[in-house]
Design an enzyme around this catalytic site. Sequence first.
Site, mmCIF file in Angstrom:
data_model
loop_
_atom_site.group_PDB
_atom_site.id
_atom_site.type_symbol
_atom_site.label_atom_id
_atom_site.label_comp_id
_atom_site.label_asym_id
_atom_site.label_seq_id
_atom_site.Cartn_x
_atom_site.Cartn_y
_atom_site.Cartn_z
ATOM 1 C CG ASP A 180 -2.296 -0.333 1.040
ATOM 2 O OD1 ASP A 180 -2.757 -0.223 -0.112
ATOM 3 O OD2 ASP A 180 -2.960 -0.738 2.012
ATOM 4 C CD GLU A 197 -12.117 -1.585 2.850
ATOM 5 O OE1 GLU A 197 -11.051 -1.290 2.261
ATOM 6 O OE2 GLU A 197 -12.222 -1.587 4.098
#
Length: 272
Positions: free
Chosen positions: A92, A191
Site C-alpha cells: 500500500d 471494499e
Amino acid sequence: MSGYLVEDTRKVTTSRLKEMKAEGKKIAMLTSYDYTTAKIVDEAGVDVILIGDSASNVMAGNLTTLPITLDQMIYHAQSVSLAAKRAFVVCDMPFGSYQVDEKEAVRNAIRIMKETRCDAVKIEGGIEIIDAVKRIIDAGIPVCGHLGLTPQSINKFGTYAVRAKEEAEAQKLLSDVKVLAEAGCCAIVVEKIPAALTKQAVESVDIPIIGIGGGQADGQVLVIDDMLGKNKGFAPKFLRRYADLHTIMTDAIGAYVSDVKSGDFPNEKECY
Ligand code: KIV
C-alpha cells in the site's frame, strides 16, 4: 518448492492474475506485515500478499490508517517480500505519499519498489488520482486500485458504513473501475459495496476485481489479524473468522506465566 500446500508453485505475476480471471480461477489475497507470518501465508497458497496500511491499525494500534509513514510501510514490506517466494506482493502507498502530485507519487512508488522488492503498489481512489496512477504505471510499476470504502478518506466519509448504495456513487464507482483498468491497473480492490455492484464491476473489465465486504468477485482479501481472530472487538458482517487466535494465544501465554511462576519451566530437559 517444498512445504507448499498448493501444487502450482510458480511465482504469481500480473499476467498470471489476468489469466486466473480469464480461466475463472478465484484469487486468494491476504495481508501480512512481518516475515514469519508472510512465510506461512505464502506456503499456504495465498496468491497475493498485501502489505496493507491496515498495519497502522493492527501493528501500531492507531485508530485509522492515516498516521503510518512511507518508511514504516517500507519496513513491513521488506520483511514480507523476503518471505514470499510464490505470492504476488503488493505494498500500500500510505496516506500523503501520492496525493500531492504525480512526480512525488512516482518517486515514492519507485522507493517502494527499489527498497522492498515488492511486485506492485496499491493506491486508493479513482479519477481524482488517475494522473498519479498513469505516471507510476509508465515507470513500469504495476498498480492495484482500491475503490468503495477507502479508509484513507475516513475523515471525509465520517463513517465506515457500506459505500455506493446510492445510484450516483455506484455509477461513479463503475466509471472509476473502467478508468483504472484503461490506465493499466493490474487489479482493483473494492471494499464494502453492495454485492450486485461488485458483480457489475467484475463483468465490466478483464482485470481481477478483489472484494472485501463486496460479495462474490474474482478474488477476496481479508486482514490477517481479523480472519485469524486475534482482534476480538472487530466483527463486521463480511468477516469470516477462521481461527480464534485471541483465545489460543491468551491460554498459551497464561500457561507460560503460570509455569514460570511455579518454577515448572524450565525443567531438566530444557536446561544445558
Ligand atoms: O490496508 C489494507 O489492509 C487494505 C485491505 C483491507 C484491502 O487495504
